[in-house]
Scaffold this active site. Structure first.
Site, PDB file in Angstrom:
ATOM      1  N   SER A 129     -12.182  -9.835 123.224  1.00 27.01           N
ATOM      2  CA  SER A 129     -12.659 -11.270 123.126  1.00 27.01           C
ATOM      3  C   SER A 129     -14.181 -11.217 123.423  1.00 27.01           C
ATOM      4  CB  SER A 129     -11.847 -12.068 124.227  1.00 27.01           C
ATOM      5  OG  SER A 129     -12.700 -13.406 124.079  1.00 27.01           O
ATOM      6  N   LYS A 183      -4.076 -11.247 124.972  1.00 25.60           N
ATOM      7  CA  LYS A 183      -5.231 -11.925 124.305  1.00 25.60           C
ATOM      8  C   LYS A 183      -4.438 -13.028 123.366  1.00 25.60           C
ATOM      9  CE  LYS A 183      -8.908 -12.450 121.872  1.00 25.60           C
ATOM     10  NZ  LYS A 183      -8.880 -12.552 120.682  1.00 25.60           N
ATOM     11  N   HIS A 186      -4.593 -15.926 125.715  1.00 23.94           N
ATOM     12  CA  HIS A 186      -5.949 -16.099 125.858  1.00 23.94           C
ATOM     13  C   HIS A 186      -6.655 -17.004 124.840  1.00 23.94           C
ATOM     14  CE1 HIS A 186     -10.414 -15.590 124.385  1.00 23.94           C
ATOM     15  NE2 HIS A 186     -10.723 -15.330 125.732  1.00 23.94           N
ATOM     16  N   ASN A 187      -6.333 -16.580 123.659  1.00 23.35           N
ATOM     17  CA  ASN A 187      -6.425 -17.725 122.339  1.00 23.35           C
ATOM     18  C   ASN A 187      -5.889 -19.044 122.499  1.00 23.35           C
ATOM     19  OD1 ASN A 187      -7.833 -15.184 121.442  1.00 23.35           O
ATOM     20  ND2 ASN A 187      -7.429 -15.806 119.490  1.00 23.35           N
ATOM     21  N   GLU A 190      -7.811 -20.948 124.711  1.00 23.92           N
ATOM     22  CA  GLU A 190      -9.115 -21.191 124.273  1.00 23.92           C
ATOM     23  C   GLU A 190      -8.872 -22.276 123.296  1.00 23.92           C
ATOM     24  OE1 GLU A 190     -11.033 -17.670 121.934  1.00 23.92           O
ATOM     25  OE2 GLU A 190     -10.719 -18.988 119.988  1.00 23.92           O
TER      26      GLU A 190
HETATM   27  C1  6PG Z   1     -12.256 -14.264 120.893  1.00 25.94           C
HETATM   28  C2  6PG Z   1     -11.622 -15.184 119.892  1.00 25.94           C
HETATM   29  C3  6PG Z   1     -11.562 -14.534 118.441  1.00 25.94           C
HETATM   30  C4  6PG Z   1     -11.385 -15.463 117.419  1.00 25.94           C
HETATM   31  C5  6PG Z   1     -10.449 -16.452 117.201  1.00 25.94           C
HETATM   32  C6  6PG Z   1     -10.321 -17.617 116.542  1.00 25.94           C
HETATM   33  O1  6PG Z   1     -11.553 -14.082 122.007  1.00 25.94           O
HETATM   34  O2  6PG Z   1     -13.277 -13.514 120.381  1.00 25.94           O
HETATM   35  O3  6PG Z   1     -10.698 -15.933 120.274  1.00 25.94           O
HETATM   36  O4  6PG Z   1     -10.531 -13.876 118.672  1.00 25.94           O
HETATM   37  O5  6PG Z   1     -12.709 -16.062 117.367  1.00 25.94           O
HETATM   38  O6  6PG Z   1      -9.264 -15.859 116.677  1.00 25.94           O
HETATM   39  O7  6PG Z   1      -9.153 -18.170 116.359  1.00 25.94           O
HETATM   40  P1  6PG Z   1      -8.783 -19.097 115.195  1.00 25.94           P
HETATM   41  O8  6PG Z   1      -9.514 -18.923 113.962  1.00 25.94           O
HETATM   42  O9  6PG Z   1      -7.529 -19.267 115.468  1.00 25.94           O
HETATM   43  O10 6PG Z   1      -9.541 -20.424 115.800  1.00 25.94           O
END
Ligand code: 6PG
Length: 472
Positions: A129, A183, A186-187, A190
């Site tokens: 990430s 991960k 984590h998302n 996010e």
């Molecule tokens: C990270 C982000 C990366 C990506 C996401 C965006 O941790 O660097 O999470 O993995 O920007 O996958 O996810 P979406 O396109 O589903 O918003």
């Protein structure tokens, strides 16, 4: 011929940047991509003095690597990963290590681990990430899988990861697909935090009439205080960005339709599957879906009028309350995600070390924030903490913010401003902290129409009542 320490498959922006990061840290590395242009760009952009080579021949690529081979994959999740594995499998030897650094679905990773193990190959799922910049200068890295394979690549991972207080933002996340699972969560977090920030923006912008310059100042203050985080920091800067086409602010020209690649949805699906309540992450996923109904929303907005917004009397106080509400909501988003990790770790026997998860999220990743330091302290006191809200110091923090969240939501509801994420935070908090929920009634209903039985407060055992006959 001198052999290369590492290999990288996939030389898109993320793969190339991660490769340069590895090379800059003193490891020689060969890159593979079918696109000649990408190979040229790779070799042209490498730091002088680093040992980097590119090729579009898989055979040549494999033969360039020292054994056991250590190959990082940075290709789009799904079929491309399987395609690469299918093509490379026969070229590899027992003991070689493949590390999937993309956002792969954890069940695919489990399948690949088992498949490649039959051939004596190690397959690791590794969450990375931090976006393009993170990959280049220090991401948060979440590796999982075979422990022996992890130890073989550990020095490299520690070298390239972001550092917080001199400690690398990488650690072993557990067995099999644990790295990709962490991960994914984590998302999910996010998604939730981004949704909550957008709601705070709406409350300040439409609710309290703050313009982009004022929003910049608010987010700047927030970022200098307890809300300090990467997402608040970039939001601050977004409010400053001008649009060359119109001369106005870019954010005002961006269409209100958010895309997604699926990791948030996977988190929600997983929570349903494992039986963990993560309503704020669910709301964030649903909000992106709602955002895609642009035409219908326009139609409905004409059909249903909203109350006229009455701006708060005291703007400064309102900003403070929204900030407190956002802080608590952010905290509860992590709470839900971490609770999912606790359950999944048992369910799948991943053995995820929660303390290390929050430790390596302190830097490099998209959800890095000062709050993670607080969580790290909580897990250092009790590594088996089932829910963050049960920690004493955290409970003090939470208690100091709840009133602001209630006031913020009262403002939002009376003014017709949608706050799907913030509402779930309060509902989750109120339910989690209520000893007696009204679910006794649901049990009675289930038993009434389906003889599903219920338990009693005053007696052990399982009971069933002939409801109609008792009432007649
Ligand atoms: C990270 C982000 C990366 C990506 C996401 C965006 O941790 O660097 O999470 O993995 O920007 O996958 O996810 P979406 O396109 O589903 O918003």
């Amino acid at each position: 011929m001198e052999k290369y320490n590492y290999g990288m498959i996939g030389l898109g922006v993320m793969g190339r940047n991660l490769l340069y990061n590895i090379a800059d840290n003193g490891f020689s590395i060969a890159g593979f991509d079918l696109d000649q242009q990408k190979i040229k760009e790779l070799e042209d952009g490498a730091t002088t003095g680093t040992v980097v080579a590119g090729t579009d021949s898989l055979e040549e690529f494999v033969s360039k690597l020292e054994t056991p081979r250590k190959i990082v994959l940075m290709v789009p999740a799904g079929k491309p990963v399987d395609a690469v594995l299918e093509n490379i499998k026969s070229l590899l030897s027992k003991g070689d290590i493949m590390i999937d650094a993309g956002n792969s679905y954890f069940k695919d990773t489990n399948r690949r681990v088992a498949d490649l193990a039959k051939q004596g190959l190690h397959f690791m799922g590794m969450g990375v990430s931090g976006g393009e910049k993170g990959a280049r200068f220090g991401p948060s890295i979440m590796p999982g899988g075979d422990l022996e394979a992890f130890h073989a690549v550990r020095p490299m991972l520690e070298a390239i990861a972001a550092k917080v207080k001199g400690e690398a933002c990488t650690a072993y996340m557990g067995k099999d697909a644990a790295g990709h699972y962490v991960k994914m969560v984590h998302n999910g977090i996010e998604y939730a935090v981004m949704q909550l920030i957008s709601e705070a923006y709406d409350l300040l912008h439409r609710g309290a009439n703050l313009g982009n310059e004022q929003l910049y100042e608010v987010f700047k203050d927030w970022n200098n205080g307890e809300l300090n985080s990467f997402l608040i920091e970039i939001t601050r800067d977004i409010f400053k960005q001008k649009d060359p086409a119109t001369g106005g602010f870019l954010v005002d020209q961006i269409l209100d339709k958010a895309g997604s690649k699926g990791t948030g949805k996977w988190t929600s699906e997983e929570a349903l599957e494992t039986g963990v309540a993560i309503p704020t992450i669910d709301a964030a996923v649903a909000s992106r879906t709602l955002s895609s109904y642009k035409e219908e929303r326009a139609q409905a907005s004409k059909l249903y009028s909203k109350p006229e917004i009455t701006a708060p009397e005291n703007t400064d106080l309102f900003i403070t309350e929204v900030g407190d509400a956002l802080f608590l909501a952010t905290m509860i988003s992590y709470t839900q995600g971490l609770a999912l990790l606790v359950k999944a770790s048992k369910e799948y026997q991943f053995q995820i070390p929660l303390k290390d998860v929050v430790k390596i999220w302190r830097g490099g990743c998209i959800i890095r924030s000062s709050l993670l330091e607080t969580f790290y302290e909580a897990y250092s006191q009790d590594p088996n903490l089932s829910n963050i809200l049960l920690n004493d110091s955290i409970s003090m923090l939470v208690k100091s913010k709840v009133a602001s969240l209630r006031k913020t939501l009262a403002f939002a509801t009376s003014n017709g401003i949608s706050t799907l994420g913030l509402q779930t935070v309060l509902a989750y908090f109120d339910a989690y902290t209520t000893e007696n929920l009204p679910v006794n009634l649901i049990q009675a209903q289930r038993d009434y129409f389906g003889a599903h039985t219920y338990q009693r407060k005053d007696q052990e055992g399982v009971f069933h009542t002939q409801w109609e006959s008792t009432n007649q």
